[in-house]
Scaffold this motif. Structure first.
Motif, PDB file in Angstrom:
ATOM      1  N   VAL A 209       0.728  -0.935  -0.433  1.00 48.08           N
ATOM      2  CA  VAL A 209      -0.061   0.069   0.013  1.00 48.08           C
ATOM      3  C   VAL A 209       1.105   1.298   0.351  1.00 48.08           C
ATOM      4  CG1 VAL A 209      -1.999   1.466   1.092  1.00 48.08           C
ATOM      5  CG2 VAL A 209      -1.643  -1.351   1.476  1.00 48.08           C
ATOM      6  N   THR A 210       0.730   2.304  -0.668  1.00 49.81           N
ATOM      7  CA  THR A 210       1.465   2.966  -1.115  1.00 49.81           C
ATOM      8  C   THR A 210       1.081   4.975  -0.448  1.00 49.81           C
ATOM      9  OG1 THR A 210       0.607   3.995  -3.211  1.00 49.81           O
ATOM     10  CG2 THR A 210       2.620   2.158  -2.891  1.00 49.81           C
ATOM     11  N   ALA A 211      -0.824   4.568  -0.494  1.00 50.48           N
ATOM     12  CA  ALA A 211      -1.063   6.107  -0.150  1.00 50.48           C
ATOM     13  C   ALA A 211      -2.724   5.360   0.255  1.00 50.48           C
ATOM     14  CB  ALA A 211      -0.913   6.591  -0.877  1.00 50.48           C
ATOM     15  N   GLY A 212      -3.240   6.568   1.342  1.00 47.95           N
ATOM     16  CA  GLY A 212      -4.770   6.168   1.676  1.00 47.95           C
ATOM     17  C   GLY A 212      -4.914   5.112   2.518  1.00 47.95           C
ATOM     18  N   ARG A 213      -6.561   4.669   2.384  1.00 50.21           N
ATOM     19  CA  ARG A 213      -6.791   3.450   3.338  1.00 50.21           C
ATOM     20  C   ARG A 213      -7.725   2.057   2.428  1.00 50.21           C
ATOM     21  NH1 ARG A 213     -10.317   2.588   7.564  1.00 50.21           N
ATOM     22  NH2 ARG A 213     -11.884   4.119   7.003  1.00 50.21           N
ATOM     23  N   GLY A 214      -7.345   1.495   2.792  1.00 51.69           N
ATOM     24  CA  GLY A 214      -8.114   0.482   2.220  1.00 51.69           C
ATOM     25  C   GLY A 214      -8.600  -1.031   3.284  1.00 51.69           C
ATOM     26  N   TRP A 215      -8.680  -1.960   2.585  1.00 50.99           N
ATOM     27  CA  TRP A 215      -9.222  -2.929   2.971  1.00 50.99           C
ATOM     28  C   TRP A 215      -8.975  -3.798   2.377  1.00 50.99           C
ATOM     29  CZ3 TRP A 215     -11.069  -3.188   7.902  1.00 50.99           C
ATOM     30  CH2 TRP A 215     -11.671  -2.838   8.295  1.00 50.99           C
ATOM     31  N   TYR A 216      -8.802  -5.312   2.377  1.00 48.62           N
ATOM     32  CA  TYR A 216      -8.685  -7.446   2.548  1.00 48.62           C
ATOM     33  C   TYR A 216      -8.989  -7.564   2.559  1.00 48.62           C
ATOM     34  CZ  TYR A 216      -5.644 -11.500   0.888  1.00 48.62           C
ATOM     35  OH  TYR A 216      -4.747 -12.142   0.160  1.00 48.62           O
ATOM     36  N   GLN A 217      -9.677  -8.927   1.640  1.00 49.86           N
ATOM     37  CA  GLN A 217     -10.074  -9.430   2.422  1.00 49.86           C
ATOM     38  C   GLN A 217      -9.903 -11.039   1.732  1.00 49.86           C
ATOM     39  OE1 GLN A 217     -14.747  -9.178   3.100  1.00 49.86           O
ATOM     40  NE2 GLN A 217     -14.422 -10.953   4.589  1.00 49.86           N
ATOM     41  N   GLU A 218      -9.922 -11.905   2.215  1.00 50.86           N
ATOM     42  CA  GLU A 218      -9.744 -12.865   1.647  1.00 50.86           C
ATOM     43  C   GLU A 218     -11.019 -14.201   2.090  1.00 50.86           C
ATOM     44  OE1 GLU A 218      -6.420 -15.594   3.045  1.00 50.86           O
ATOM     45  OE2 GLU A 218      -4.793 -14.179   2.367  1.00 50.86           O
TER      46      GLU A 218
ATOM     47  N   ASP B 241     -21.885  -3.546  -2.727  1.00 52.01           N
ATOM     48  CA  ASP B 241     -21.828  -2.174  -2.107  1.00 52.01           C
ATOM     49  C   ASP B 241     -22.293  -2.753  -0.546  1.00 52.01           C
ATOM     50  OD1 ASP B 241     -21.522  -0.479  -4.147  1.00 52.01           O
ATOM     51  OD2 ASP B 241     -23.250   0.452  -4.311  1.00 52.01           O
ATOM     52  N   ALA B 242     -23.443  -3.123  -0.388  1.00 46.24           N
ATOM     53  CA  ALA B 242     -23.706  -4.103   0.631  1.00 46.24           C
ATOM     54  C   ALA B 242     -21.968  -4.817   1.780  1.00 46.24           C
ATOM     55  CB  ALA B 242     -24.216  -5.037   0.495  1.00 46.24           C
ATOM     56  N   ASP B 243     -21.835  -5.263   1.227  1.00 45.26           N
ATOM     57  CA  ASP B 243     -20.586  -5.715   1.657  1.00 45.26           C
ATOM     58  C   ASP B 243     -19.647  -4.537   2.487  1.00 45.26           C
ATOM     59  OD1 ASP B 243     -21.606  -8.625   2.165  1.00 45.26           O
ATOM     60  OD2 ASP B 243     -20.634  -8.891   0.098  1.00 45.26           O
ATOM     61  N   CYS B 244     -19.229  -3.510   1.389  1.00 42.16           N
ATOM     62  CA  CYS B 244     -18.077  -2.610   1.627  1.00 42.16           C
ATOM     63  C   CYS B 244     -19.018  -2.044   2.958  1.00 42.16           C
ATOM     64  CB  CYS B 244     -18.198  -1.659   0.114  1.00 42.16           C
ATOM     65  SG  CYS B 244     -17.089  -2.841  -1.278  1.00 42.16           S
TER      66      CYS B 244
ATOM     67  N   PRO C 129     -11.975 -12.356   7.819  1.00 44.00           N
ATOM     68  CA  PRO C 129     -12.500 -11.663   8.357  1.00 44.00           C
ATOM     69  C   PRO C 129     -11.672 -10.657   7.315  1.00 44.00           C
ATOM     70  CG  PRO C 129     -11.733 -12.312  10.541  1.00 44.00           C
ATOM     71  CD  PRO C 129     -11.635 -13.359   9.108  1.00 44.00           C
ATOM     72  N   ALA C 130     -12.127  -9.331   7.015  1.00 44.89           N
ATOM     73  CA  ALA C 130     -11.437  -8.115   6.347  1.00 44.89           C
ATOM     74  C   ALA C 130     -10.451  -7.385   7.333  1.00 44.89           C
ATOM     75  CB  ALA C 130     -12.254  -7.190   5.606  1.00 44.89           C
ATOM     76  N   ARG C 131      -9.551  -7.001   6.514  1.00 45.85           N
ATOM     77  CA  ARG C 131      -7.515  -6.567   7.476  1.00 45.85           C
ATOM     78  C   ARG C 131      -7.622  -5.024   6.505  1.00 45.85           C
ATOM     79  NH1 ARG C 131      -2.272  -6.923   5.845  1.00 45.85           N
ATOM     80  NH2 ARG C 131      -2.417  -7.599   4.357  1.00 45.85           N
ATOM     81  N   GLU C 132      -8.242  -4.431   7.330  1.00 45.56           N
ATOM     82  CA  GLU C 132      -8.313  -2.770   7.374  1.00 45.56           C
ATOM     83  C   GLU C 132      -6.162  -3.011   6.916  1.00 45.56           C
ATOM     84  OE1 GLU C 132      -8.253   1.956   8.923  1.00 45.56           O
ATOM     85  OE2 GLU C 132      -8.254  -0.009  10.370  1.00 45.56           O
ATOM     86  N   LEU C 133      -5.731  -1.754   5.804  1.00 47.12           N
ATOM     87  CA  LEU C 133      -4.786  -1.501   5.178  1.00 47.12           C
ATOM     88  C   LEU C 133      -4.105  -0.134   5.085  1.00 47.12           C
ATOM     89  CD1 LEU C 133      -4.976  -3.509   1.271  1.00 47.12           C
ATOM     90  CD2 LEU C 133      -3.873  -4.317   3.888  1.00 47.12           C
TER      91      LEU C 133
END
Length: 72
Positions: A2-11, A65-68, A15-19
């Motif tokens: 991750v180079t910038a911003g904030r996001g999510w990763y999920q397998e 959108d519901a999952d996000c 559970p989703a993991r914040e990035l």
């Protein structure tokens, strides 16, 4: 990476993991996953793919959108 911003990763099935900037992930072959920007943020990352014989990427269904909306 991750180079910038904030996001999510999920397998799939986990559970989703914040990035955040500076986070690095290693996604093994055959792992269904998604990644994207967090609500109210943008997300930039570098992805490196190691080519192999007889391999390919498979783009699957979009994340709803519901999952996000369950995140943040």
């Amino acid at each position: 990476m991750v180079t910038a911003g904030r996001g999510w990763y999920q397998e799939w099935g986990k559970p989703a993991r914040e990035l955040r900037a500076g986070d690095v992930g290693n996604i093994p072959p055959e792992v269904k996953h998604w990644r994207g920007a967090a609500r109210g943020s943008w997300f930039a990352h570098l992805a490196v793919e190691v080519p192999g014989e007889g391999t390919s990427n498979e783009w699957l269904e979009p994340v709803s959108d519901a999952d996000c909306g369950k995140l943040d």
